[in-house]
Write a protein that holds these residues in place. Structure first.
Motif, mmCIF file in Angstrom:
data_model
loop_
_atom_site.group_PDB
_atom_site.id
_atom_site.type_symbol
_atom_site.label_atom_id
_atom_site.label_comp_id
_atom_site.label_asym_id
_atom_site.label_seq_id
_atom_site.Cartn_x
_atom_site.Cartn_y
_atom_site.Cartn_z
ATOM 1 N N SER A 19 0.838 -1.197 0.000
ATOM 2 C CA SER A 19 0.000 0.000 0.000
ATOM 3 C C SER A 19 0.874 1.249 0.000
ATOM 4 O O SER A 19 2.089 1.197 0.185
ATOM 5 C CB SER A 19 -0.936 0.008 1.219
ATOM 6 N N GLY A 20 0.208 2.393 -0.221
ATOM 7 C CA GLY A 20 0.900 3.664 -0.118
ATOM 8 C C GLY A 20 1.880 3.960 -1.236
ATOM 9 O O GLY A 20 2.856 4.689 -1.033
ATOM 10 N N VAL A 21 1.627 3.428 -2.439
ATOM 11 C CA VAL A 21 2.508 3.681 -3.583
ATOM 12 C C VAL A 21 1.811 4.639 -4.552
ATOM 13 O O VAL A 21 0.644 4.446 -4.899
ATOM 14 C CB VAL A 21 2.878 2.376 -4.317
ATOM 15 N N THR A 22 2.516 5.655 -4.993
ATOM 16 C CA THR A 22 2.031 6.586 -5.998
ATOM 17 C C THR A 22 2.881 6.449 -7.252
ATOM 18 O O THR A 22 4.114 6.548 -7.186
ATOM 19 C CB THR A 22 2.091 8.037 -5.495
ATOM 20 N N VAL A 23 2.233 6.201 -8.373
ATOM 21 C CA VAL A 23 2.917 6.109 -9.671
ATOM 22 C C VAL A 23 2.479 7.321 -10.481
ATOM 23 O O VAL A 23 1.301 7.430 -10.860
ATOM 24 C CB VAL A 23 2.557 4.803 -10.398
ATOM 25 N N THR A 24 3.395 8.253 -10.756
ATOM 26 C CA THR A 24 2.982 9.519 -11.352
ATOM 27 C C THR A 24 4.020 10.078 -12.310
ATOM 28 O O THR A 24 5.228 9.895 -12.152
ATOM 29 C CB THR A 24 2.686 10.550 -10.241
ATOM 30 N N ASN A 25 3.517 10.752 -13.340
ATOM 31 C CA ASN A 25 4.353 11.489 -14.291
ATOM 32 C C ASN A 25 5.400 10.618 -14.987
ATOM 33 O O ASN A 25 6.511 11.067 -15.269
ATOM 34 C CB ASN A 25 5.036 12.669 -13.605
ATOM 35 N N ASN A 26 5.034 9.384 -15.276
ATOM 36 C CA ASN A 26 5.906 8.499 -16.048
ATOM 37 C C ASN A 26 5.431 8.420 -17.493
ATOM 38 O O ASN A 26 4.229 8.537 -17.766
ATOM 39 C CB ASN A 26 5.917 7.096 -15.436
ATOM 40 N N ALA A 27 6.357 8.212 -18.422
ATOM 41 C CA ALA A 27 6.034 8.053 -19.840
ATOM 42 C C ALA A 27 6.506 6.677 -20.283
ATOM 43 O O ALA A 27 7.696 6.359 -20.194
ATOM 44 C CB ALA A 27 6.699 9.139 -20.672
ATOM 45 N N ILE A 28 5.567 5.841 -20.754
ATOM 46 C CA ILE A 28 5.886 4.462 -21.125
ATOM 47 C C ILE A 28 5.447 4.226 -22.560
ATOM 48 O O ILE A 28 4.298 4.487 -22.925
ATOM 49 C CB ILE A 28 5.198 3.465 -20.179
ATOM 50 N N THR A 29 6.368 3.699 -23.363
ATOM 51 C CA THR A 29 6.106 3.454 -24.778
ATOM 52 C C THR A 29 6.478 2.023 -25.125
ATOM 53 O O THR A 29 7.479 1.494 -24.644
ATOM 54 C CB THR A 29 6.933 4.412 -25.653
ATOM 55 N N THR A 30 5.659 1.399 -25.956
ATOM 56 C CA THR A 30 5.937 0.060 -26.451
ATOM 57 C C THR A 30 6.364 0.147 -27.917
ATOM 58 O O THR A 30 5.705 0.804 -28.725
ATOM 59 C CB THR A 30 4.694 -0.833 -26.342
ATOM 60 N N VAL A 31 7.460 -0.521 -28.249
ATOM 61 C CA VAL A 31 7.888 -0.608 -29.639
ATOM 62 C C VAL A 31 7.084 -1.709 -30.317
ATOM 63 O O VAL A 31 7.075 -2.857 -29.877
ATOM 64 C CB VAL A 31 9.401 -0.907 -29.739
ATOM 65 N N ASN A 32 6.417 -1.374 -31.393
ATOM 66 C CA ASN A 32 5.525 -2.320 -32.061
ATOM 67 C C ASN A 32 6.301 -3.204 -33.029
ATOM 68 O O ASN A 32 6.982 -2.732 -33.925
ATOM 69 C CB ASN A 32 4.440 -1.555 -32.819
ATOM 70 N N ASN A 33 6.250 -4.524 -32.822
ATOM 71 C CA ASN A 33 6.822 -5.488 -33.761
ATOM 72 C C ASN A 33 6.046 -6.795 -33.650
ATOM 73 O O ASN A 33 5.028 -6.868 -32.966
ATOM 74 C CB ASN A 33 8.328 -5.698 -33.504
ATOM 75 N N GLU A 34 6.520 -7.848 -34.293
ATOM 76 C CA GLU A 34 5.759 -9.096 -34.328
ATOM 77 C C GLU A 34 5.664 -9.778 -32.973
ATOM 78 O O GLU A 34 4.875 -10.708 -32.800
ATOM 79 C CB GLU A 34 6.380 -10.067 -35.341
ATOM 80 N N LYS A 35 6.429 -9.332 -31.981
ATOM 81 C CA LYS A 35 6.396 -9.954 -30.654
ATOM 82 C C LYS A 35 5.747 -9.052 -29.605
ATOM 83 O O LYS A 35 5.812 -9.342 -28.421
ATOM 84 C CB LYS A 35 7.812 -10.321 -30.220
ATOM 85 N N THR A 36 5.124 -7.978 -30.046
ATOM 86 C CA THR A 36 4.497 -7.064 -29.099
ATOM 87 C C THR A 36 3.436 -7.753 -28.257
ATOM 88 O O THR A 36 3.180 -7.369 -27.117
ATOM 89 C CB THR A 36 3.879 -5.868 -29.853
ATOM 90 N N SER A 37 2.813 -8.794 -28.802
ATOM 91 C CA SER A 37 1.755 -9.499 -28.067
ATOM 92 C C SER A 37 2.278 -10.186 -26.817
ATOM 93 O O SER A 37 1.512 -10.598 -25.958
ATOM 94 C CB SER A 37 1.077 -10.533 -28.968
ATOM 95 N N TYR A 38 3.606 -10.333 -26.672
ATOM 96 C CA TYR A 38 4.165 -10.923 -25.452
ATOM 97 C C TYR A 38 3.992 -9.986 -24.255
ATOM 98 O O TYR A 38 4.003 -10.431 -23.108
ATOM 99 C CB TYR A 38 5.657 -11.196 -25.616
ATOM 100 N N LEU A 39 3.874 -8.694 -24.508
ATOM 101 C CA LEU A 39 3.817 -7.725 -23.420
ATOM 102 C C LEU A 39 2.474 -7.796 -22.693
ATOM 103 O O LEU A 39 1.475 -8.225 -23.250
ATOM 104 C CB LEU A 39 4.046 -6.325 -23.966
ATOM 105 N N ARG A 40 2.454 -7.358 -21.448
ATOM 106 C CA ARG A 40 1.233 -7.382 -20.662
ATOM 107 C C ARG A 40 0.709 -5.973 -20.409
ATOM 108 O O ARG A 40 -0.208 -5.524 -21.054
ATOM 109 C CB ARG A 40 1.477 -8.127 -19.341
ATOM 110 N N CYS A 41 1.310 -5.238 -19.484
ATOM 111 C CA CYS A 41 0.780 -3.936 -19.101
ATOM 112 C C CYS A 41 1.908 -2.926 -18.967
ATOM 113 O O CYS A 41 2.996 -3.257 -18.499
ATOM 114 C CB CYS A 41 0.044 -4.027 -17.767
ATOM 115 N N ALA A 42 1.627 -1.693 -19.363
ATOM 116 C CA ALA A 42 2.594 -0.635 -19.104
ATOM 117 C C ALA A 42 2.710 -0.389 -17.600
ATOM 118 O O ALA A 42 3.807 -0.263 -17.060
ATOM 119 C CB ALA A 42 2.173 0.637 -19.831
#
Length: 332
Positions: free
Chosen positions: A80-103
């Motif tokens: 508990s007590g975690v703040t996730v803020t002001n981050n920038a997350i980008t996924t590179v799109n290719n044939e294996k992008t489907s392996y990824l889960r969540c930003a």
């Protein structure tokens, strides 16, 4: 070791550990170029992951009984007590992008906040249904607010028995499935003041026997199917109110498959290809009031199907063109 079921149950605990930390101002790129198979390290499937853990009861079946000097007791250990803020997350799109889960994923988390992050997920068309820009999984009293998410499978998802969460003032665009999804017996207090646009299947979808308190003041534009869909015995216990929904290829608001909406009131619905509002397949809406319906394609602007029930219509206005007609269809 415990000798009875009562003694075994007494060793089941739920504990919360207050981390009191902030994860902020990071720029993260998720790239699967060098991944040979989906069986790669689990931790690399996420941009930011905040998680506790669960020690399941089947540990006992394997002979791992908790004692003072071995495993902790069976139960959920929340962070508990975690703040996730002001981050920038980008996924590179290719044939294996489907392996990824969540930003960004929160798992077994309580009283955490995800706010003001930017996610460009670049989800593949064959992405896992568990893939989301932001995902809350078995969480409690967490808030997702003021984030920007685009190109994910689900933009923001709350699932797997989460309780008491809030989804407020986020901007979601061009997702494969739902802009905002609540599923798997989860409970969300409110989905308010979000904007969903671009290509998506459902703007807001509540499914899998889940509950939402209020769905209010959201703006939903476009979509392959419905603006707001409540389905699979799910419920909205408060209001679906003051939403603006336009240009969907399905219905503006759909209550479907033994679902319940307490009240659908003061919504603005326009240019939907099917019904403005549909309550069907053994579903219930207790009242309609003050909805404004404009230029929806189907002649039956509001549709109530056989076996649906609890309907009250009050001060709903339907605006139509000259020499055109519109109806409210109620089937018995």
């Amino acid at each position: 070791l415990p000798n009875s079921e009562e003694e075994r149950n007494a060793l089941t605990v739920h504990k919360t550990f207050d981390a009191n930390i902030t994860v902020s101002n990071n720029k993260i790129t998720l790239n699967t170029d060098n991944v040979s198979s989906e069986s790669w390290a689990d931790s690399t499937k996420y941009g930011i992951r905040v998680y506790g853990t669960e020690i399941p009861d089947n540990n006992r079946d394997k002979g791992y009984e908790p004692t003072a000097d071995t495993l902790p007791p069976t139960g959920i250990y929340y962070i508990s007590g975690v703040t996730v803020t002001n981050n920038a997350i980008t996924t590179v799109n290719n044939e294996k992008t489907s392996y990824l889960r969540c930003a960004i994923r929160l798992n077994h988390a309580k009283n955490c906040t995800v706010t003001k992050n930017t996610v460009n997920a670049a989800a593949a068309s064959d992405a896992s249904k568990s893939s989301s820009g932001i995902n809350l999984l078995t969480t409690a009293n967490c808030t997702v607010s003021s984030n920007s998410v685009k190109n994910a499978y689900n933009g923001i998802s709350v699932s797997t028995g989460s309780t008491g969460d809030k989804v407020i003032s986020n901007t979601v665009s061009s997702c494969i499935q739902s802009g905002i999804s609540v599923s798997s017996k989860s409970t969300v207090d409110s989905i308010n003041s979000n904007t969903v646009s671009g290509t998506f299947t459902h703007g807001i979808c509540v499914s899998g026997t889940s509950k939402v308190g209020k769905i209010n003041a959201n703006k939903i534009t476009g979509g392959k199917k419905n603006g707001i869909m409540i389905t699979e015995s799910s419920q909205v216990t408060g209001t679906i109110s003051s939403n603006t929904i336009k240009s969907t290829k399905g219905s503006g608001i759909l209550v479907y498959t033994s679902a319940t909406a307490n009240s659908i009131t003061s919504n603005k619905l326009s240019k939907t290809k099917k019904y403005a509002i549909s309550v069907s397949d053994k579903s219930t809406c207790k009242s309609f009031s003050g909805n404004k319906i404009t230029s929806c394609a189907n002649k039956n602007k509001i549709y109530i199907s056989p076996n649906s029930k609890g309907i009250v219509l009050n001060k709903t206005s339907i605006k139509i063109k000259k020499k055109k007609s519109a109806t409210i269809k109620v089937s018995f």
